[in-house]
Design a protein around this motif. Structure first.
Motif, PDB file in Angstrom:
ATOM      1  N   LYS A  52       0.855  -1.190   0.000  1.00  0.00           N
ATOM      2  CA  LYS A  52       0.000   0.000   0.000  1.00  0.00           C
ATOM      3  C   LYS A  52       0.888   1.235   0.000  1.00  0.00           C
ATOM      4  O   LYS A  52       1.951   1.235   0.633  1.00  0.00           O
ATOM      5  CB  LYS A  52      -0.914   0.017   1.235  1.00  0.00           C
TER       6      LYS A  52
ATOM      7  N   ARG B  19      -2.740  10.077   5.601  1.00  0.00           N
ATOM      8  CA  ARG B  19      -3.268   8.721   5.781  1.00  0.00           C
ATOM      9  C   ARG B  19      -4.294   8.359   4.707  1.00  0.00           C
ATOM     10  O   ARG B  19      -5.238   7.606   4.950  1.00  0.00           O
ATOM     11  CB  ARG B  19      -3.884   8.549   7.169  1.00  0.00           C
ATOM     12  N   LYS B  20      -4.106   8.857   3.513  1.00  0.00           N
ATOM     13  CA  LYS B  20      -5.000   8.535   2.407  1.00  0.00           C
ATOM     14  C   LYS B  20      -4.361   7.437   1.573  1.00  0.00           C
ATOM     15  O   LYS B  20      -3.174   7.510   1.214  1.00  0.00           O
ATOM     16  CB  LYS B  20      -5.253   9.780   1.548  1.00  0.00           C
ATOM     17  N   LYS B  21      -5.145   6.391   1.250  1.00  0.00           N
ATOM     18  CA  LYS B  21      -4.651   5.301   0.418  1.00  0.00           C
ATOM     19  C   LYS B  21      -4.670   5.734  -1.041  1.00  0.00           C
ATOM     20  O   LYS B  21      -5.719   6.048  -1.598  1.00  0.00           O
ATOM     21  CB  LYS B  21      -5.517   4.055   0.618  1.00  0.00           C
TER      22      LYS B  21
ATOM     23  N   ILE C 284       0.656   5.141   1.107  1.00  0.00           N
ATOM     24  CA  ILE C 284      -0.178   6.010   1.939  1.00  0.00           C
ATOM     25  C   ILE C 284       0.448   7.391   1.978  1.00  0.00           C
ATOM     26  O   ILE C 284       1.668   7.537   2.176  1.00  0.00           O
ATOM     27  CB  ILE C 284      -0.308   5.436   3.369  1.00  0.00           C
TER      28      ILE C 284
END
Length: 465
Positions: free
Chosen positions: A431, A437-439, A433
């Motif tokens: 992932k 804290r946005k994917k 990020i």
């Protein structure tokens, strides 16, 4: 009283001679009181205009008034004047209050009027804006140009004025303190502050000051923000004066720009924004501790007490406190509901299958988007501040990589770069990020600029199957 007794008494009272006493008594018809009063009122002068010499000086040679000797007359007048004058008493010294050192803000001395901000004479390595030397050789002139401080982005403010200007313009304060005897500080002017990306970042977000640690402004700053390593670079909050971030080692311009933009993404001077709480230091600096605090700190260290123990204890106390509060709240709610509903409670039925199904659909869609990304090795675009940006990629092991992208490139290119150029991530599901804290897998089709990744820092986390 006969005449002889009157003369004797007159001489005793007035310290006069017998001839003078006889003369005054004769004028006053033998009245002793009137004769003494007349003598005192006339200053002891004879009735023919001469002045009496005291009896204690009767052994001195009398001066003839008719004498034409000017020196003798002056001596007599001076002697009479000295006898009439009382001893002078010096007046008391009037009290006065003065300030020994003028206050220049927070307890540091005010520089003299007209004094230079630097204590050393101007030279190649101590340049002052607007002051140039005409006696430099060609080599010295080249060195002067090479090590010139960044006058084009500097502000000539003391720290108090800079805070006021920062509050007005809502800009952070950037302070660089240098030791002119340390060549690393000169290298900073040559290689760091001359970088165009650094200059652009400073112009857009900061009020920048550069101080010499031996100058008035430098000593004033160090009295508030002590530092023992130079060059020092720090970011200050103009509202509170708090030191938000600092560097005491030279870093590359690209890493510094990334760190600054990461800071700017997390913190804001907008009063409506909530800045994250800074991590408080575990201990005060030794320079700021009192003698009692230093002794207590030394005892704690000698007894093997660590900061982890205190943190664990504080966490345990907070957990126990939370549990007790939750228990009291649950008991109170249960008792109140039982009293109100007489033991009857409403039970809400939640269909967990729907949530699991939704979560499974989201995971499948994220997996499909990740699987659609191929490890494509693309060429890095040429540097252009208007059309390109740097993105800092941080891995879980602490290492960092920096890659330049076009602002119009999709976020997919970032996943392609990680898959193709970072060996640790090859063949793994990961992932990416952002700092908020946005994917980024959710915005994989957006451009770098639309996703807010201009000069940003992202975190790559690998997930185990």
């Amino acid at each position: 009283m006969d005449d002889e007794d009157k003369i004797t008494n007159f001489c005793a009272i007035t310290d006069s001679d017998t001839a003078r006493a006889t003369q005054y008594l004769a004028v006053c018809d033998g009245d002793l009181d009137r004769a003494v009063n007349l003598f005192l009122e006339s200053g002891g002068s004879t009735l023919d205009g001469s002045t009496q010499a005291p009896a204690s000086q009767s052994n001195e040679e009398p001066i003839d008034l008719d004498d034409d000797d000017d020196a003798a007359l002056a001596e007599r007048l001076q002697r009479e004047e000295n006898q009439r004058q009382e001893p002078a008493v010096r007046e008391r010294i009037a009290p006065r209050t003065e300030t020994l050192v003028e206050d220049y803000g927070y307890g540091y001395p005010q520089p003299p009027q007209g004094s230079s901000s630097r204590t050393m004479r101007p030279s190649v390595f101590n340049q002052i804006p607007g002051v140039s030397s005409n006696s430099l050789t060609d080599k010295q002139s080249r060195l002067e140009q090479l090590f010139r401080p960044p006058f084009d982005i500097m502000s000539n403010y003391d720290i108090d004025t800079a805070k006021s200007k920062g509050r007005e313009s809502k800009r952070w304060l950037l302070v660089n303190v240098q030791d002119l005897s340390d060549f690393n500080c000169q290298v900073l002017n040559r290689d760091f502050w001359s970088d165009e990306a650094v200059k652009e970042t400073v112009r857009a977000n900061f009020i920048f000051m550069q101080y010499n640690k031996d100058a008035y402004d430098g000593q004033a700053f160090l009295s508030l923000y002590p530092s023992h390593k130079f060059p020092y670079i720090g970011i200050l909050d103009p509202r509170t004066g708090e030191e938000m971030k600092k560097w005491e080692e030279i870093t590359s311009p690209a890493d510094w720009v990334m760190a600054v933009h990461e800071f700017l993404e997390r913190f804001s001077l907008d009063p409506r924004s909530r800045n994250p709480l800074g991590k408080m230091p575990k201990h005060k600096p030794l320079d700021h501790m009192t003698e009692e605090e230093q002794i207590r700190f030394a005892l704690e260290q000698s007894m093997g007490k660590t900061d982890d123990d205190s943190e664990v204890a504080s966490e345990m106390s907070s957990v126990s406190a939370d549990e007790s509060v939750d228990g009291l709240t649950e008991d109170f709610s249960s008792s109140s509901s039982s009293a109100k509903d007489k033991g009857k409670r409403k039970i809400e039925v939640i269909d967990l299958d729907d949530d699991d199904k939704m979560e499974e659909d989201e995971v499948l869609s994220a997996d499909d988007a990740f699987a659609s990304v191929l490890p494509v090795a693309r060429d890095e675009p040429a540097p252009d501040p208007k059309t390109t940006t740097r993105v800092q990629i941080r891995l879980s092991d602490g290492s960092r990589k920096i890659r330049r992208f076009n602002l119009t490139d999709p976020v997919r290119y970032l996943f392609e770069f990680v898959k193709s150029d970072i060996p640790e991530m090859q063949g793994k599901y990961f992932k990416i990020i952002s700092m908020d804290r946005k994917k980024l897998i959710d915005v994989i089709e957006q451009t770098i600029e639309e996703a807010g990744l201009k000069n940003a820092s992202v975190l790559v986390e690998a997930e185990e199957d």
